[in-house]
Design an enzyme around this catalytic site. Structure first.
Site, PDB file in Angstrom:
ATOM      1  N   ASN A 125       7.405  -7.464 -44.722  1.00 34.03           N
ATOM      2  CA  ASN A 125       6.166  -7.192 -45.449  1.00 34.03           C
ATOM      3  C   ASN A 125       5.738  -5.756 -45.137  1.00 34.03           C
ATOM      4  O   ASN A 125       5.240  -5.480 -44.058  1.00 34.03           O
ATOM      5  CB  ASN A 125       5.096  -8.196 -44.993  1.00 34.03           C
ATOM      6  CG  ASN A 125       3.730  -7.887 -45.582  1.00 34.03           C
ATOM      7  OD1 ASN A 125       3.602  -7.101 -46.515  1.00 34.03           O
ATOM      8  ND2 ASN A 125       2.700  -8.526 -45.028  1.00 34.03           N
ATOM      9  N   TRP A 126       5.964  -4.869 -46.095  1.00 33.06           N
ATOM     10  CA  TRP A 126       5.686  -3.456 -45.837  1.00 33.06           C
ATOM     11  C   TRP A 126       4.200  -3.129 -45.851  1.00 33.06           C
ATOM     12  O   TRP A 126       3.801  -2.036 -45.463  1.00 33.06           O
ATOM     13  CB  TRP A 126       6.396  -2.576 -46.887  1.00 33.06           C
ATOM     14  CG  TRP A 126       7.879  -2.552 -46.772  1.00 33.06           C
ATOM     15  CD1 TRP A 126       8.655  -3.276 -45.908  1.00 33.06           C
ATOM     16  CD2 TRP A 126       8.776  -1.762 -47.549  1.00 33.06           C
ATOM     17  NE1 TRP A 126       9.975  -2.987 -46.110  1.00 33.06           N
ATOM     18  CE2 TRP A 126      10.075  -2.059 -47.114  1.00 33.06           C
ATOM     19  CE3 TRP A 126       8.609  -0.840 -48.588  1.00 33.06           C
ATOM     20  CZ2 TRP A 126      11.213  -1.460 -47.674  1.00 33.06           C
ATOM     21  CZ3 TRP A 126       9.722  -0.236 -49.152  1.00 33.06           C
ATOM     22  CH2 TRP A 126      11.012  -0.548 -48.686  1.00 33.06           C
ATOM     23  N   LYS A 127       3.393  -4.038 -46.374  1.00 35.00           N
ATOM     24  CA  LYS A 127       1.950  -3.785 -46.508  1.00 35.00           C
ATOM     25  C   LYS A 127       1.746  -2.473 -47.291  1.00 35.00           C
ATOM     26  O   LYS A 127       2.539  -2.187 -48.196  1.00 35.00           O
ATOM     27  CB  LYS A 127       1.273  -3.773 -45.137  1.00 35.00           C
ATOM     28  CG  LYS A 127       1.641  -5.018 -44.327  1.00 35.00           C
ATOM     29  CD  LYS A 127       0.867  -5.198 -43.067  1.00 35.00           C
ATOM     30  CE  LYS A 127       1.348  -6.469 -42.374  1.00 35.00           C
ATOM     31  NZ  LYS A 127       0.521  -6.834 -41.227  1.00 35.00           N
ATOM     32  N   HIS A 155      -2.067 -13.772 -47.542  1.00 35.94           N
ATOM     33  CA  HIS A 155      -1.936 -13.070 -46.263  1.00 35.94           C
ATOM     34  C   HIS A 155      -3.323 -12.895 -45.637  1.00 35.94           C
ATOM     35  O   HIS A 155      -4.310 -12.690 -46.335  1.00 35.94           O
ATOM     36  CB  HIS A 155      -1.270 -11.705 -46.482  1.00 35.94           C
ATOM     37  CG  HIS A 155      -0.864 -11.064 -45.202  1.00 35.94           C
ATOM     38  ND1 HIS A 155      -1.758 -10.381 -44.418  1.00 35.94           N
ATOM     39  CD2 HIS A 155       0.318 -11.045 -44.541  1.00 35.94           C
ATOM     40  CE1 HIS A 155      -1.131  -9.957 -43.329  1.00 35.94           C
ATOM     41  NE2 HIS A 155       0.132 -10.353 -43.376  1.00 35.94           N
ATOM     42  N   GLU A 165      -4.660 -10.493 -44.195  1.00 35.09           N
ATOM     43  CA  GLU A 165      -5.349  -9.236 -44.514  1.00 35.09           C
ATOM     44  C   GLU A 165      -6.038  -9.329 -45.871  1.00 35.09           C
ATOM     45  O   GLU A 165      -7.086  -8.733 -46.088  1.00 35.09           O
ATOM     46  CB  GLU A 165      -4.349  -8.068 -44.461  1.00 35.09           C
ATOM     47  CG  GLU A 165      -3.992  -7.725 -43.015  1.00 35.09           C
ATOM     48  CD  GLU A 165      -2.601  -7.169 -42.818  1.00 35.09           C
ATOM     49  OE1 GLU A 165      -1.957  -6.739 -43.792  1.00 35.09           O
ATOM     50  OE2 GLU A 165      -2.132  -7.174 -41.659  1.00 35.09           O
ATOM     51  N   GLU A 223       1.276 -17.457 -39.766  1.00 36.81           N
ATOM     52  CA  GLU A 223       0.973 -16.159 -39.164  1.00 36.81           C
ATOM     53  C   GLU A 223      -0.349 -16.244 -38.407  1.00 36.81           C
ATOM     54  O   GLU A 223      -1.421 -16.083 -39.015  1.00 36.81           O
ATOM     55  CB  GLU A 223       0.854 -15.083 -40.253  1.00 36.81           C
ATOM     56  CG  GLU A 223       2.133 -14.866 -41.030  1.00 36.81           C
ATOM     57  CD  GLU A 223       2.246 -13.440 -41.523  1.00 36.81           C
ATOM     58  OE1 GLU A 223       3.266 -12.810 -41.250  1.00 36.81           O
ATOM     59  OE2 GLU A 223       1.286 -12.937 -42.142  1.00 36.81           O
ATOM     60  N   GLY A 271       0.113  -7.494 -36.042  1.00 40.17           N
ATOM     61  CA  GLY A 271      -0.107  -6.070 -35.774  1.00 40.17           C
ATOM     62  C   GLY A 271      -0.709  -5.795 -34.406  1.00 40.17           C
ATOM     63  O   GLY A 271      -1.119  -4.673 -34.116  1.00 40.17           O
ATOM     64  N   SER A 291       3.789  -9.874 -35.064  1.00 43.27           N
ATOM     65  CA  SER A 291       4.457  -9.065 -34.031  1.00 43.27           C
ATOM     66  C   SER A 291       5.876  -9.541 -33.721  1.00 43.27           C
ATOM     67  O   SER A 291       6.322  -9.478 -32.568  1.00 43.27           O
ATOM     68  CB  SER A 291       3.612  -8.998 -32.755  1.00 43.27           C
ATOM     69  OG  SER A 291       2.372  -8.364 -33.025  1.00 43.27           O
ATOM     70  N   GLY A 317       6.053  -7.558 -40.261  1.00 38.56           N
ATOM     71  CA  GLY A 317       5.291  -6.401 -40.731  1.00 38.56           C
ATOM     72  C   GLY A 317       5.855  -5.120 -40.160  1.00 38.56           C
ATOM     73  O   GLY A 317       6.872  -4.592 -40.636  1.00 38.56           O
ATOM     74  N   GLY A 318       5.235  -4.631 -39.092  1.00 38.55           N
ATOM     75  CA  GLY A 318       5.596  -3.330 -38.507  1.00 38.55           C
ATOM     76  C   GLY A 318       7.085  -3.134 -38.279  1.00 38.55           C
ATOM     77  O   GLY A 318       7.636  -2.074 -38.606  1.00 38.55           O
TER      78      GLY A 318
HETATM   79  P1  PGA Z   1       3.327  -7.647 -37.895  1.00 42.89           P
HETATM   80  O1  PGA Z   1       2.799  -8.200 -39.322  1.00 42.89           O
HETATM   81  O2  PGA Z   1       4.770  -8.064 -37.782  1.00 42.89           O
HETATM   82  O3  PGA Z   1       3.141  -6.169 -37.962  1.00 42.89           O
HETATM   83  O4  PGA Z   1       2.488  -8.307 -36.853  1.00 42.89           O
HETATM   84  C1  PGA Z   1       3.212  -9.445 -39.807  1.00 42.89           C
HETATM   85  C2  PGA Z   1       2.526  -9.725 -41.129  1.00 42.89           C
HETATM   86  O5  PGA Z   1       1.329  -9.410 -41.248  1.00 42.89           O
HETATM   87  O6  PGA Z   1       3.135 -10.236 -42.084  1.00 42.89           O
END
Ligand code: PGA
Length: 261
Positions: A9-11, A96, A98, A168, A174, A214, A235-236
């Protein structure tokens, strides 16, 4: 039998050039990956076409990060499920945390988006997860079950491959603070048990439940070794090939160990 799905997930990250570079490198890097590991990348909307083009002929797939709950019309700034389908996008992340936190997403809007994706033949990656306050108040199970009931209220599932769920924990996204494999497995079991009650044992046993929060090269193996963790929403660590490829290779090793020829 479930394979392993590793979705990046590149956000709101990358630009056109870095999307192309990454996707070309990914196509190259996964040539020898077993069919049991599915790599999915979710770039921002403007780069979906570029990613599709660069990954054409490779085993990697492309996902969108959101979709409108309307089909078409006067909804400035929105992108519909039929539009994504017309590009050939097979997956879409919805719900998600966010989007729940910053964009007013609720279980009801996740349900509406899921209905639109289903009618366009796009597989949703439905995200659920508790906050730290909810976990500390011992409300994790209650929160997850409420989210599942809301997001799937009127959804029928006849094909377990037509839906993916991502657990999640919000406190792990993050933050560098991953759920322990045991904490994640406990919630994944809860989700699979709920699926079995709602949709029957066959659907529940074949539907993929991903862990997100994470996930990194150095913790992915132990997470994927858990019985009910069928992959990750990353994500990251999905933003660079230096981190994403080793995670795919770990998944590949685990799949090969499960199915020795
Ligand atoms: P993260 O994000 O791996 O940076 O914690 C995961 C996500 O929000 O899908």
């Amino acid at each position: 039998m479930r394979n392993i799905i590793m979705a990046g997930n590149w956000k709101m990250n990358k630009d056109a050039e870095s999307t192309l570079l990454f996707c070309k490198g990914l196509a190259e890097g996964i040539r020898d990956l077993s069919a049991g590991v599915k790599a999915i990348v979710a770039p921002p909307y403007p780069f979906l076409g570029l990613a599709l083009e660069a990954l054409k002929g490779s085993a990697a797939q492309v996902a969108a990060q959101n979709v409108s709950f309307n089909s078409d019309g006067a909804y400035t700034g929105e992108v519909s499920a039929p539009m994504l389908a017309s590009l050939g996008i097979p997956y879409c992340i919805i719900g998600h945390s966010e989007r729940r936190q910053y964009h007013g997403e609720t279980d009801q809007t996740v349900l509406s988006r899921q209905i639109k994706l289903a009618s366009s033949g796009i597989t949703p990656i439905v995200c659920v997860g508790e906050t730290l306050a909810e976990r500390d108040a011992h409300k994790t199970a209650q929160v997850i079950l409420t989210q599942l009931k809301g997001c799937f209220e009127t959804i029928t599932i006849s094909d377990p491959q037509s839906v993916i769920i991502a657990y999640e924990p919000v406190w792990a996204i993050g933050t560098g603070r991953t759920a322990t494999p045991e904490q994640a497995q406990e919630v994944h079991t809860l989700i699979r048990t709920w699926l079995a009650q709602r949709y029957g044992a066959a659907i529940a046993s074949d539907l993929h439940i991903l862990y997100g929060g994470s996930a990194k090269p150095d913790n992915i193996r132990k997470l994927l070794e858990q019985e009910d963790i069928d992959g990750a929403l990353i994500g990251g660590a999905s933003l660079t090939l230096e981190q994403y490829l080793p995670m795919l290779l770990t998944a590949n090793e685990l799949i090969k160990a499960r199915n020795p020829k």
